[in-house]
Design a protein around this motif. Structure first.
Motif, PDB file in Angstrom:
ATOM      1  N   VAL A  89      34.088  45.172  -0.738  1.00  4.12           N
ATOM      2  CA  VAL A  89      34.591  46.303   0.036  1.00  4.12           C
ATOM      3  C   VAL A  89      33.937  46.326   1.408  1.00  4.12           C
ATOM      4  CG1 VAL A  89      32.857  47.914  -0.869  1.00  4.12           C
ATOM      5  CG2 VAL A  89      35.023  48.807  -0.026  1.00  4.12           C
TER       6      VAL A  89
ATOM      7  N   GLN B 225      37.176  52.748  -0.362  1.00  2.00           N
ATOM      8  CA  GLN B 225      35.963  52.957  -1.148  1.00  2.00           C
ATOM      9  C   GLN B 225      36.257  53.683  -2.463  1.00  2.00           C
ATOM     10  OE1 GLN B 225      34.308  56.140  -1.399  1.00  2.00           O
ATOM     11  NE2 GLN B 225      35.758  57.270  -0.180  1.00  2.00           N
TER      12      GLN B 225
ATOM     13  N   ALA C 117      36.890  50.956  -4.804  1.00  2.00           N
ATOM     14  CA  ALA C 117      35.620  50.298  -5.101  1.00  2.00           C
ATOM     15  C   ALA C 117      34.836  51.057  -6.164  1.00  2.00           C
ATOM     16  CB  ALA C 117      34.784  50.173  -3.822  1.00  2.00           C
TER      17      ALA C 117
ATOM     18  N   VAL D  54      29.131  45.588  -0.745  1.00  2.00           N
ATOM     19  CA  VAL D  54      29.552  46.242   0.488  1.00  2.00           C
ATOM     20  C   VAL D  54      29.276  45.288   1.645  1.00  2.00           C
ATOM     21  CG1 VAL D  54      29.336  48.275   1.958  1.00  2.00           C
ATOM     22  CG2 VAL D  54      28.970  48.483  -0.506  1.00  2.00           C
TER      23      VAL D  54
ATOM     24  N   TYR E 259      26.135  54.341  -4.656  1.00  2.72           N
ATOM     25  CA  TYR E 259      26.404  55.725  -4.277  1.00  2.72           C
ATOM     26  C   TYR E 259      25.108  56.540  -4.207  1.00  2.72           C
ATOM     27  CZ  TYR E 259      28.647  60.337  -4.232  1.00  2.72           C
ATOM     28  OH  TYR E 259      29.049  61.596  -3.893  1.00  2.72           O
TER      29      TYR E 259
ATOM     30  N   PHE F 264      29.818  54.652   4.332  1.00  3.79           N
ATOM     31  CA  PHE F 264      31.076  54.029   3.931  1.00  3.79           C
ATOM     32  C   PHE F 264      31.482  54.431   2.521  1.00  3.79           C
ATOM     33  CE2 PHE F 264      33.984  50.649   2.691  1.00  3.79           C
ATOM     34  CZ  PHE F 264      34.771  50.534   3.826  1.00  3.79           C
ATOM     35  N   ILE F 265      30.509  54.613   1.644  1.00  2.00           N
ATOM     36  CA  ILE F 265      30.795  54.945   0.253  1.00  2.00           C
ATOM     37  C   ILE F 265      30.631  56.442   0.043  1.00  2.00           C
ATOM     38  CG2 ILE F 265      30.090  54.603  -2.140  1.00  2.00           C
ATOM     39  CD1 ILE F 265      31.418  52.150  -0.930  1.00  2.00           C
TER      40      ILE F 265
END
Length: 382
Positions: free
Chosen positions: A37, A196, A199, A208, A224, A235-236
Motif C-alpha cells: 500500500v 488504506q 489494506a 507501507v 495502525y 497514511f493509515i
C-alpha cells in the motif's frame, strides 16, 4: 501455496537514474495475504510486476519456496495476476476467458471443464458463462478476471489494484468476496492498493511504501497502533491521526508539553524512552481521533477545554473538530453524544496511546531499533 521472500530487491530504469525500488526486504509465509500500500508513484505496482516477471529487477533475489525465480520468464513462475483493467478478451465469452490459460497449457478438455465449473461456482458466476465481457457489469468482469487466475491453481496470486475501477458500494462487496475467497483457498496472495481501508481489512501483513522504500512492514494492527514515522501514521487510518505541534520546555528535570486551546491550556509531563530525545527538537504529538476521551472519563488523565468549531455526522460516528495549538484536531464521538458548534468540551488524552514524532525527520521519538514500544510517550496527570 508457497512462501515468498524478497531480498534486497532494487529496480532502476536506466544508467544514472535513481532506483525506483530501493533495497526491498519482505517475507510472507505460505498462505499469507500481503498488502502493498502507498500513494501513486511509490513503486508498489513496479514491485508487483517484478514479482510476476513482467519487469526485470536490477539487483537482489525473489524467492518462492526458497528457490530464486528472478531469472525465470513469467510463464515459468507459476504465478497468476489479476490486473486493474481486467484484461478480458472481448470476443470470447466468460467460459472461454476463464479457460484460456488452461488451453494454452494444453490441459485436457475434461479437466478444463471441471476447473471452469469449480471457479464459476466459487465466484457465483455460473449464470454468466455464455455472456461476452461487454454484457457484464464492472463487478462481474472483475469476477471473471479473478476466475481466470483461480482456474490455474498457481502457487501465488497477484492483484494489481483490482477494485479501483468499481463504485464505492461494489468495492465493499468485492473486498468481502476476495477475503472470503482467500479464507477458502489459503493461497499465498500479494495485493497492491492505494486504499488504506483495503489494506487494513484484507491483509495478514502490510508493507507501507513511499518513494520506492518500504516504510514499515507488519500486521495491520501493528502498523495502525505503532507507526514507524509520520508518513505511516498519516497514511493509515480514517479519519487520519491528529498531529499537534508541541511547545516543549524543560522544568526541574522534566519535559513539559503545552496544549493551548485559546481559552485554556495545560502542561503535560512527558516520559520518553530516551530522555535526550527531545533536546533541541521540534516535536509533533500524534493521537488518533478515537483515542481522545471527550468528557471527564478518568480523573487521573490531564484535560484541556476547547470550543467546538465544526461537527461532521458520518452515520455511525460524529467527527468533532476543535483547535489545539492553532491546529485542527478531530475527535470521534457517538452520534447521541455529539455537541453543538460553539459548545465547550473537556478533552483528555489516553497516556498509552499518545505518540511523539520529530518534526524534521518525521521519525518516532523514543522508538527502539529492534522493537518500537507502543507507549512511546506518556502523559502524567497533574
Amino acid at each position: 501455496m508457497a512462501s515468498l521472500e524478497l531480498r534486497n530487491v532494487h529496480k532502476r530504469y536506466g544508467s544514472g537514474l535513481p532506483d525506483t525500488l530501493k533495497n526491498i526486504d519482505l517475507k510472507i509465509e505460505s498462505g499469507e495475504f500481503l498488502i502493498l500500500v502507498g500513494p501513486s508513484g511509490c513503486g508498489k505496482s513496479t514491485l508487483m510486476n517484478c514479482i510476476a516477471g513482467l519487469e526485470d529487477i536490477t539487483g537482489g533475489e525473489i524467492l518462492v519456496e526458497g528457490s530464486d525465480i528472478s531469472g525465470m520468464s513469467p510463464k515459468d513462475r507459476d504465478i497468476a495476476m489479476v490486473f486493474q483493467s481486467y484484461a478480458l478478451y472481448p470476443t470470447m465469452n466468460v467460459r472461454d476467458n476463464i479457460a484460456f490459460g488452461l488451453k494454452m497449457r494444453k490441459v485436457p478438455q475434461e479437466k478444463i471443464d471441471e476447473e471452469v465449473a469449480r471457479v464459476a461456482k466459487l465466484l457465483q458466476i455460473e449464470h454468466l458463462l455464455t455472456r461476452k465481457p461487454s454484457q457484464l457489469s464492472g463487478g462481474q468482469q472483475q469476477r471473471v478476471a479473478m476466475g481466470r487466475a483461480l482456474a490455474r491453481r498457481p502457487k501465488i496470486y497477484l492483484f494489481d489494484e483490482p477494485l479501483s475501477n468499481l463504485d464505492a458500494k461494489l468495492r465493499v462487496e468485492m473486498r468481502t468476496e476476495i477475503k472470503l475467497m482467500h479464507q477458502r483457498l489459503k493461497t499465498t496472495t500479494v495485493y497492491v492498493t492505494h486504499d488504506q481501508i483495503e489494506a487494513m481489512t484484507l491483509g495478514d501483513k502490510v508493507a507501507v511504501m513511499k518513494d520506492g522504500i518500504v516504510q514499515q512492514f507488519g500486521t495491520p494492527q501493528q502498523i495502525y497502533n505503532d507507526p514507524a514515522n509520520l508518513f505511516v501514521a498519516s497514511f493509515i487510518g480514517s479519519p487520519p491521526m491528529n498531529f499537534i505541534p508541541l511547545r516543549v520546555q524543560r522544568q526541574g528535570g522534566q519535559w513539559l508539553a503545552i496544549l493551548d486551546s485559546g481559552q485554556a491550556r495545560c502542561e503535560l509531563p512527558l516520559t520518553v524512552a530516551d530522555d535526550a530525545a527531545l533536546e533541541g527538537r521540534d516535536v509533533i504529538l500524534g493521537v488518533r481521533p478515537e483515542q481522545i476521551v471527550v468528557g471527564k472519563g478518568d480523573v487521573g488523565l490531564p484535560a484541556v477545554r476547547a470550543e467546538v468549531d465544526v461537527i461532521e455526522p458520518t452515520g455511525p460516528d460524529t467527527l468533532v473538530f476543535v483547535s489545539l495549538n492553532d491546529t485542527k484536531v478531530c475527535c470521534r464521538m457517538a452520534p447521541d453524544l455529539a455537541p453543538q458548534v460553539g459548545e465547550s468540551l473537556t478533552l483528555q488524552f489516553d497516556p498509552a496511546k499518545v505518540l511523539l514524532f520529530d518534526a524534521q525527520s518525521g521519525e518516532r521519538l523514543g522508538a527502539q531499533p529492534a522493537e518500537r514500544p507502543r507507549n512511546v510517550a506518556q502523559f502524567k496527570g497533574r
